[in-house]
Design a protein around this motif. Structure first.
Motif, short mmCIF file in Angstrom:
data_model
loop_
_atom_site.label_atom_id
_atom_site.label_comp_id
_atom_site.label_asym_id
_atom_site.label_seq_id
_atom_site.Cartn_x
_atom_site.Cartn_y
_atom_site.Cartn_z
N ARG A 6 -8.39 23.17 21.12
CA ARG A 6 -9.43 23.26 22.14
C ARG A 6 -9.86 24.70 22.32
O ARG A 6 -9.04 25.60 22.40
N SER A 7 -11.12 24.92 22.38
CA SER A 7 -11.65 26.25 22.67
C SER A 7 -11.54 26.52 24.17
O SER A 7 -11.67 25.61 24.98
N SER A 8 -11.32 27.76 24.50
CA SER A 8 -11.28 28.13 25.91
C SER A 8 -12.68 28.45 26.44
O SER A 8 -12.84 28.74 27.62
N ALA A 9 -13.68 28.38 25.58
CA ALA A 9 -15.06 28.63 26.01
C ALA A 9 -15.44 27.65 27.11
O ALA A 9 -15.16 26.46 27.03
N GLY A 10 -16.06 28.18 28.14
CA GLY A 10 -16.49 27.34 29.24
C GLY A 10 -15.44 27.11 30.31
O GLY A 10 -15.73 26.50 31.34
N LEU A 11 -14.22 27.57 30.09
CA LEU A 11 -13.17 27.42 31.10
C LEU A 11 -13.15 28.64 31.99
O LEU A 11 -13.40 29.77 31.55
N ASP A 12 -12.80 28.44 33.25
CA ASP A 12 -12.64 29.58 34.15
C ASP A 12 -11.39 30.35 33.76
O ASP A 12 -10.58 29.89 32.96
#
Length: 98
Positions: A6-12
């Motif tokens: 899972r990419s951490s893009a878009g997560l706070d």
């Protein structure tokens, strides 16, 4: 290589930190257990769930693995709905790496 899918893009920031810590525990088995659960669930966890997951991250690998496998009785203060979700997430008949 962490193993995360899972990419951490878009997560706070908090969720990115939890995702990272889930995949970098020390014991590879616990990286897979915590990391795969985080990959699948991190985006949907409530603030209360995140609090509880962070608390579980602080538990030693040996204890947490024992609770998940049933080799050690889970203390009542950790036997929460989130812990039960984590444990159920990995209940299957195939190897964990399948």
């Amino acid at each position: 290589m962490s193993g995360t899918t899972r990419s951490s893009a878009g997560l706070d920031t908090r969720r990115r930190q939890i995702l990272y810590r889930s995949w970098h525990r020390g014991m590879r088995e616990m990286d897979l257990i915590m990391g795969r659960f985080a990959d699948a669930e991190i985006g949907e966890l409530s603030d209360e769930d995140l609090d509880e997951f962070e608390r579980l991250i602080e538990v030693t690998d040996r204890d947490l693995l024992g609770w998940i496998t049933g080799e050690i009785e889970t203390p009542s203060n950790y036997d929460t709905p989130l812990f039960k979700r984590l444990k159920a997430f990995h209940t299957h008949t195939s190897p964990i790496h399948s």
